[in-house]
Motif scaffolding. Sequence first.
Motif, PDB file in Angstrom:
ATOM      1  N   VAL A  92       0.844  -1.203   0.000  1.00 62.01           N
ATOM      2  CA  VAL A  92       0.000   0.000   0.000  1.00 62.01           C
ATOM      3  C   VAL A  92       0.878   1.251   0.000  1.00 62.01           C
ATOM      4  O   VAL A  92       0.637   2.189  -0.759  1.00 62.01           O
ATOM      5  N   ARG A  93       1.925   1.255   0.844  1.00 69.14           N
ATOM      6  CA  ARG A  93       2.857   2.398   0.888  1.00 69.14           C
ATOM      7  C   ARG A  93       3.493   2.634  -0.475  1.00 69.14           C
ATOM      8  O   ARG A  93       3.587   3.769  -0.943  1.00 69.14           O
ATOM      9  N   GLU A  94       3.951   1.559  -1.105  1.00 67.84           N
ATOM     10  CA  GLU A  94       4.587   1.673  -2.420  1.00 67.84           C
ATOM     11  C   GLU A  94       3.600   2.190  -3.462  1.00 67.84           C
ATOM     12  O   GLU A  94       3.957   3.044  -4.282  1.00 67.84           O
ATOM     13  N   ASP A  95       2.372   1.673  -3.431  1.00 67.07           N
ATOM     14  CA  ASP A  95       1.344   2.133  -4.377  1.00 67.07           C
ATOM     15  C   ASP A  95       1.037   3.612  -4.188  1.00 67.07           C
ATOM     16  O   ASP A  95       0.884   4.357  -5.157  1.00 67.07           O
ATOM     17  N   MET A  96       0.944   4.044  -2.933  1.00 63.82           N
ATOM     18  CA  MET A  96       0.662   5.455  -2.650  1.00 63.82           C
ATOM     19  C   MET A  96       1.798   6.341  -3.147  1.00 63.82           C
ATOM     20  O   MET A  96       1.567   7.370  -3.779  1.00 63.82           O
ATOM     21  N   LEU A  97       3.023   5.933  -2.870  1.00 66.03           N
ATOM     22  CA  LEU A  97       4.180   6.699  -3.316  1.00 66.03           C
ATOM     23  C   LEU A  97       4.233   6.763  -4.836  1.00 66.03           C
ATOM     24  O   LEU A  97       4.448   7.836  -5.411  1.00 66.03           O
ATOM     25  N   ARG A  98       4.000   5.625  -5.485  1.00 67.82           N
ATOM     26  CA  ARG A  98       3.999   5.583  -6.943  1.00 67.82           C
ATOM     27  C   ARG A  98       2.929   6.526  -7.498  1.00 67.82           C
ATOM     28  O   ARG A  98       3.162   7.275  -8.442  1.00 67.82           O
ATOM     29  N   GLY A  99       1.743   6.527  -6.885  1.00 69.84           N
ATOM     30  CA  GLY A  99       0.663   7.411  -7.311  1.00 69.84           C
ATOM     31  C   GLY A  99       1.026   8.871  -7.132  1.00 69.84           C
ATOM     32  O   GLY A  99       0.756   9.710  -8.012  1.00 69.84           O
ATOM     33  N   GLN A 100       1.651   9.180  -5.995  1.00 68.34           N
ATOM     34  CA  GLN A 100       2.066  10.561  -5.750  1.00 68.34           C
ATOM     35  C   GLN A 100       3.117  11.002  -6.763  1.00 68.34           C
ATOM     36  O   GLN A 100       3.061  12.124  -7.284  1.00 68.34           O
ATOM     37  N   LEU A 101       4.069  10.135  -7.042  1.00 67.42           N
ATOM     38  CA  LEU A 101       5.106  10.473  -8.023  1.00 67.42           C
ATOM     39  C   LEU A 101       4.510  10.637  -9.415  1.00 67.42           C
ATOM     40  O   LEU A 101       4.854  11.581 -10.136  1.00 67.42           O
ATOM     41  N   ASN A 102       3.620   9.736  -9.781  1.00 67.57           N
ATOM     42  CA  ASN A 102       2.967   9.844 -11.092  1.00 67.57           C
ATOM     43  C   ASN A 102       2.180  11.142 -11.204  1.00 67.57           C
ATOM     44  O   ASN A 102       2.244  11.835 -12.227  1.00 67.57           O
ATOM     45  N   ALA A 103       1.430  11.475 -10.162  1.00 64.48           N
ATOM     46  CA  ALA A 103       0.635  12.715 -10.177  1.00 64.48           C
ATOM     47  C   ALA A 103       1.556  13.930 -10.269  1.00 64.48           C
ATOM     48  O   ALA A 103       1.306  14.856 -11.039  1.00 64.48           O
ATOM     49  N   TYR A 104       2.628  13.929  -9.521  1.00 65.70           N
ATOM     50  CA  TYR A 104       3.560  15.060  -9.504  1.00 65.70           C
ATOM     51  C   TYR A 104       4.178  15.257 -10.888  1.00 65.70           C
ATOM     52  O   TYR A 104       4.173  16.356 -11.430  1.00 65.70           O
ATOM     53  N   PHE A 105       4.694  14.175 -11.471  1.00 63.27           N
ATOM     54  CA  PHE A 105       5.380  14.307 -12.757  1.00 63.27           C
ATOM     55  C   PHE A 105       4.386  14.532 -13.897  1.00 63.27           C
ATOM     56  O   PHE A 105       4.702  15.164 -14.878  1.00 63.27           O
ATOM     57  N   HIS A 106       3.178  14.014 -13.775  1.00 63.50           N
ATOM     58  CA  HIS A 106       2.159  14.232 -14.785  1.00 63.50           C
ATOM     59  C   HIS A 106       1.756  15.708 -14.818  1.00 63.50           C
ATOM     60  O   HIS A 106       1.562  16.288 -15.879  1.00 63.50           O
ATOM     61  N   MET A 107       1.673  16.334 -13.645  1.00 62.05           N
ATOM     62  CA  MET A 107       1.287  17.742 -13.548  1.00 62.05           C
ATOM     63  C   MET A 107       2.390  18.652 -14.100  1.00 62.05           C
ATOM     64  O   MET A 107       2.118  19.741 -14.577  1.00 62.05           O
TER      65      MET A 107
END
Length: 109
Positions: A92-107
């Motif tokens: 879950v931690r890894e998924d959350m971090l991956r999502g945050q990184l994806n959102a950050y770089f996508h923006m």
Amino acid sequence: MGNEPTSYRERKVISIGVVKELTGLSERQIRYYEERKLIFPERSARGSRKYSFDDVERLMDIANQIEDGVQTFEIRQEMIRKEKNEAKKETVREDMLRGQLNAYFHMRK
């Protein structure tokens, strides 16, 4: 280097003789708990068992549970359950971090 201990508590450097003194358990009891897959010592180049401070604490916890009437099978099942829960939390931690990184770089595009 993947599986190297991160703290002194995890380093497998304590002999079975010292573990006996620290826990009050016999060598036979300690080896039995190893056979039951409750404890996982490493082996030195000469084949002697080496334990960590975490192992000593686990052995003391096991001894207390045995004294309270808990069976080794039950202790092992609880260990497995805890390991699975920790693995789920890590996923879950890894998924959350991956999502945050994806959102950050996508923006940022």
